[in-house]
Design a protein around this motif. Structure first.
Motif, PDB file in Angstrom:
ATOM      1  N   ALA A 283       5.925   7.028 -36.164  1.00 46.54           N
ATOM      2  CA  ALA A 283       6.393   7.124 -34.783  1.00 46.54           C
ATOM      3  C   ALA A 283       5.439   6.459 -33.803  1.00 46.54           C
ATOM      4  N   SER A 284       4.173   6.325 -34.182  1.00 48.64           N
ATOM      5  CA  SER A 284       3.158   5.785 -33.264  1.00 48.64           C
ATOM      6  C   SER A 284       3.295   4.292 -33.029  1.00 48.64           C
ATOM      7  N   GLY A 285       3.912   3.566 -33.957  1.00 50.75           N
ATOM      8  CA  GLY A 285       4.002   2.116 -33.839  1.00 50.75           C
ATOM      9  C   GLY A 285       2.769   1.387 -34.339  1.00 50.75           C
ATOM     10  N   LEU A 286       1.771   2.114 -34.842  1.00 55.86           N
ATOM     11  CA  LEU A 286       0.559   1.467 -35.341  1.00 55.86           C
ATOM     12  C   LEU A 286       0.827   0.681 -36.622  1.00 55.86           C
ATOM     13  N   VAL A 287       1.840   1.093 -37.363  1.00 49.57           N
ATOM     14  CA  VAL A 287       2.249   0.346 -38.562  1.00 49.57           C
ATOM     15  C   VAL A 287       3.544  -0.382 -38.228  1.00 49.57           C
ATOM     16  N   ASP A 288       3.499  -1.704 -38.209  1.00 49.16           N
ATOM     17  CA  ASP A 288       4.677  -2.464 -37.786  1.00 49.16           C
ATOM     18  C   ASP A 288       4.926  -3.690 -38.658  1.00 49.16           C
ATOM     19  N   ASN A 289       4.547  -3.598 -39.931  1.00 52.46           N
ATOM     20  CA  ASN A 289       4.896  -4.661 -40.872  1.00 52.46           C
ATOM     21  C   ASN A 289       5.844  -4.085 -41.910  1.00 52.46           C
ATOM     22  N   ALA A 290       6.748  -4.923 -42.396  1.00 48.08           N
ATOM     23  CA  ALA A 290       7.872  -4.453 -43.203  1.00 48.08           C
ATOM     24  C   ALA A 290       7.454  -3.733 -44.476  1.00 48.08           C
ATOM     25  N   ALA A 291       6.528  -4.303 -45.240  1.00 46.10           N
ATOM     26  CA  ALA A 291       6.154  -3.701 -46.518  1.00 46.10           C
ATOM     27  C   ALA A 291       5.617  -2.291 -46.334  1.00 46.10           C
ATOM     28  N   SER A 292       4.787  -2.097 -45.319  1.00 43.94           N
ATOM     29  CA  SER A 292       4.211  -0.775 -45.075  1.00 43.94           C
ATOM     30  C   SER A 292       5.270   0.216 -44.620  1.00 43.94           C
ATOM     31  N   LEU A 293       6.154  -0.205 -43.732  1.00 42.48           N
ATOM     32  CA  LEU A 293       7.217   0.685 -43.263  1.00 42.48           C
ATOM     33  C   LEU A 293       8.115   1.110 -44.418  1.00 42.48           C
ATOM     34  N   ILE A 294       8.467   0.159 -45.273  1.00 39.75           N
ATOM     35  CA  ILE A 294       9.315   0.469 -46.420  1.00 39.75           C
ATOM     36  C   ILE A 294       8.625   1.461 -47.349  1.00 39.75           C
TER      37      ILE A 294
END
Length: 209
Positions: free
Chosen positions: A179-190
């Motif tokens: 929710a923080s937006g600190l992680v914003d790359n596809a592989a990590s989000l997935i």
């Protein structure tokens, strides 16, 4: 599901010309091609630039006993001009640059280089194309069992310009992290969202490993 299968395949594309205007660490090709159209027949020739990259792999290390994951932080030039900070939180990852090395072996090597950890059991999360409109890159994402009791610190290969910070995060904090937006790359989000869905099954399988 049968309606979702592509109507066309590789034989429905004709590459008329392919040149390489740039060759460095990565490569850029310019293709002139045409392809079949849904309305029938062939479309007019079009020109497309293709960013050519080797296959890559990434892993989310997970310690089921401690209920922790490991992420790495490093400078990324692609985040320089629009993100609040170009230092990005992400998965351990690497490009297939050694002949004959499997994706699993690649990611085990990268885990040691980028975080100083040894991976145990591994499972594939997904294999996908990050941006097929302009690059042929394909990324295979894993989750890997790891003992994170003493994990963390500064790693990387200095002769490759790497300066990487490895840090552990409680799984309980993943929803807040997302929710923080600190992680914003596809592989990590997935990978992070996948772990939330599959954690109970992994715990049952890996807790005694």
């Amino acid at each position: 599901m049968s309606d979702l299968k592509p109507l066309f395949g590789p034989d429905d594309v004709e590459v008329l010309e392919r040149v390489t205007p740039f060759q460095g660490f990565f490569r850029v090709d310019t293709l002139t091609l045409r392809h079949r159209q849904y309305s029938g027949g062939w479309g007019k020739p079009v020109r497309r630039e293709l960013f050519v990259r080797p296959q890559a792999s990434a892993v989310l290390p997970y310690d089921p006993r401690r209920g922790e994951i490991l992420l790495v932080e490093q400078f990324r030039v692609g985040a320089l001009e629009w993100r609040q900070s170009p230092w990005c939180l992400e998965l351990i990852a690497g490009i297939a640059d050694k002949d004959g090395e499997s994706a699993a072996d690649l990611i085990r090597r990268e885990a040691m280089e980028e975080a100083g950890i040894t991976l145990g059991e591994m499972e594939t999360i997904a294999a996908y194309m990050p941006s097929p409109g302009g690059t042929n890159e394909r990324l295979q994402v894993f989750v890997g069992q790891a003992d994170l009791a003493d994990a963390g610190g500064i790693f990387g290969c200095p002769d490759e310009g790497e300066d990487i910070r490895a840090l552990t995060v409680p799984v309980a904090e993943i929803p807040e992290l997302l929710a923080s937006g600190l992680v914003d790359n596809a592989a990590s989000l997935i990978a992070l969202q996948w772990l939330l869905l599959h954690r109970d099954r992994l715990d049952a399988a890996w807790d005694g490993v």
